[in-house]
Design a protein around this motif. Structure first.
Motif, PDB file in Angstrom:
ATOM      1  N   PRO A  93      33.640  34.827  56.760  1.00 37.54           N
ATOM      2  CA  PRO A  93      33.087  34.426  55.459  1.00 37.54           C
ATOM      3  C   PRO A  93      33.759  33.185  54.881  1.00 37.54           C
ATOM      4  O   PRO A  93      34.934  32.924  55.123  1.00 37.54           O
ATOM      5  N   GLU A  94      32.966  32.460  54.117  1.00 36.66           N
ATOM      6  CA  GLU A  94      33.457  31.294  53.400  1.00 36.66           C
ATOM      7  C   GLU A  94      33.098  31.442  51.921  1.00 36.66           C
ATOM      8  O   GLU A  94      32.095  32.073  51.584  1.00 36.66           O
TER       9      GLU A  94
ATOM     10  N   SER B 167      29.374  31.970  50.125  1.00 36.22           N
ATOM     11  CA  SER B 167      28.394  32.588  51.017  1.00 36.22           C
ATOM     12  C   SER B 167      28.236  34.057  50.626  1.00 36.22           C
ATOM     13  O   SER B 167      29.140  34.860  50.867  1.00 36.22           O
TER      14      SER B 167
ATOM     15  N   ASP C 264      23.799  35.135  53.064  1.00 42.81           N
ATOM     16  CA  ASP C 264      24.259  34.542  54.326  1.00 42.81           C
ATOM     17  C   ASP C 264      24.821  35.595  55.279  1.00 42.81           C
ATOM     18  O   ASP C 264      24.825  35.394  56.493  1.00 42.81           O
TER      19      ASP C 264
ATOM     20  N   GLY D 144      21.327  33.274  58.525  1.00 43.07           N
ATOM     21  CA  GLY D 144      22.129  34.430  58.147  1.00 43.07           C
ATOM     22  C   GLY D 144      22.551  35.281  59.338  1.00 43.07           C
ATOM     23  O   GLY D 144      21.910  35.291  60.384  1.00 43.07           O
TER      24      GLY D 144
END
Length: 282
Positions: free
Chosen positions: A93-94, A97, A168, A194
């Protein structure tokens, strides 16, 4: 004196996956004292007996060192937390998102409390019990939004929340008896590009529109358990109090009451907040 958690995953250490460091894809992967995942798993089940017993043999590679101030009862939850942690790592993850978790108020889903420590800034969680969903949202109200499936399909809710864009990342924690429609609603909630990870083992043949997933460059990943390295990372998070384990309510049972403990798991009424622990010594 050091304190340890023994990961129940057992590997052969000699196949290509093991030598490359991908322990959970070992050709003989199994859960000691429980079951195996491949035709060659019985060799490891025979080598490492254990399970519901006072003592067991654990190889060195399976050991996770625990902080001095972490109770063994809390560490017993690492199995389910680790399953979520491994799924989150696969998603990488970022910030910015959004993440959807189906079954966020369940035993697996509540592991979402790890997500903020991995860069997730927005989470959406579904379930049925509104009271439990409110408890989950209260854990991190600035990042978590929850939705009861009694109030409508998950994909329609996500479309409203995201202006039609979708999420996402999607983690499905629903078990073998869950409705396929809820799982598929999560898939339909994905944005272009996604990624979805299944950790709940939803059973049966699930009809997925592969053509649509290709056109939208989406992906679906299966994730099984976690590695001792990932277990150690979680332990290190608890050591600096970055992972809040006191949210769990421990229910302890002596070893000779294990059947009673198992029978209570689905009937506690507290969802993922209850931690059932079988203690070897009564």
């Amino acid at each position: 004196m050091h304190r340890w958690l023994a990961d129940v995953g057992r590997v052969c250490t000699t196949c290509r996956s093991c030598r490359d460091g991908y322990l959970t894809t070992c050709e003989s992967f199994c859960f000691t004292g429980y079951f195996g995942f491949t035709p060659s798993s019985p060799q490891l089940l025979d080598r490492y007996p254990g399970g519901l017993a006072e003592y067991m043999i654990a190889p060195q590679y399976a050991l996770v060192r625990l902080p001095d101030d972490l109770a063994f009862e809390s560490a017993a939850r690492f199995g389910y937390l680790g399953t979520m942690y491994a799924a989150l790592r696969k998603l990488a993850p970022e910030p910015g998102s959004p993440l959807l978790i189906n079954g966020i108020n369940g035993i697996l889903g509540i592991g979402a409390l790890l997500a903020p420590h991995m860069g997730v800034t927005k989470m959406y969680g579904t379930g049925r019990d509104r009271a439990l969903l409110d408890r989950v949202q209260a854990l991190c109200p600035c990042r978590i939004e929850t939705h009861s499936l009694h109030d409508g399909p998950v994909d329609e809710w996500i479309a409203e929340e995201t202006g039609g864009r979708g999420v996402d990342m999607y983690i499905d924690t629903l078990g073998p008896g869950a409705s396929h429609s809820t799982f598929l609603g999560g898939i339909r909630s994905l944005a272009r590009g996604g990624r979805a990870v299944n950790i709940g083992a939803i059973a049966g043949d699930v009809p997925i529109d592969v053509h649509s997933m290709m056109d939208q460059e989406q992906s679906l990943i299966g994730s099984c358990w976690f590695t001792p390295s990932e277990g150690q990372a979680m332990s290190d998070l608890t050591a600096v109090h970055a992972l809040d384990l006191p949210v769990f309510e421990h229910r302890q049972y002596p070893l000779d009451a294990v059947n009673e403990a198992i029978s209570q798991v689905d009937n506690s009424g507290a969802g993922g907040f209850t931690n059932f622990v079988v203690c070897p010594a009564s």
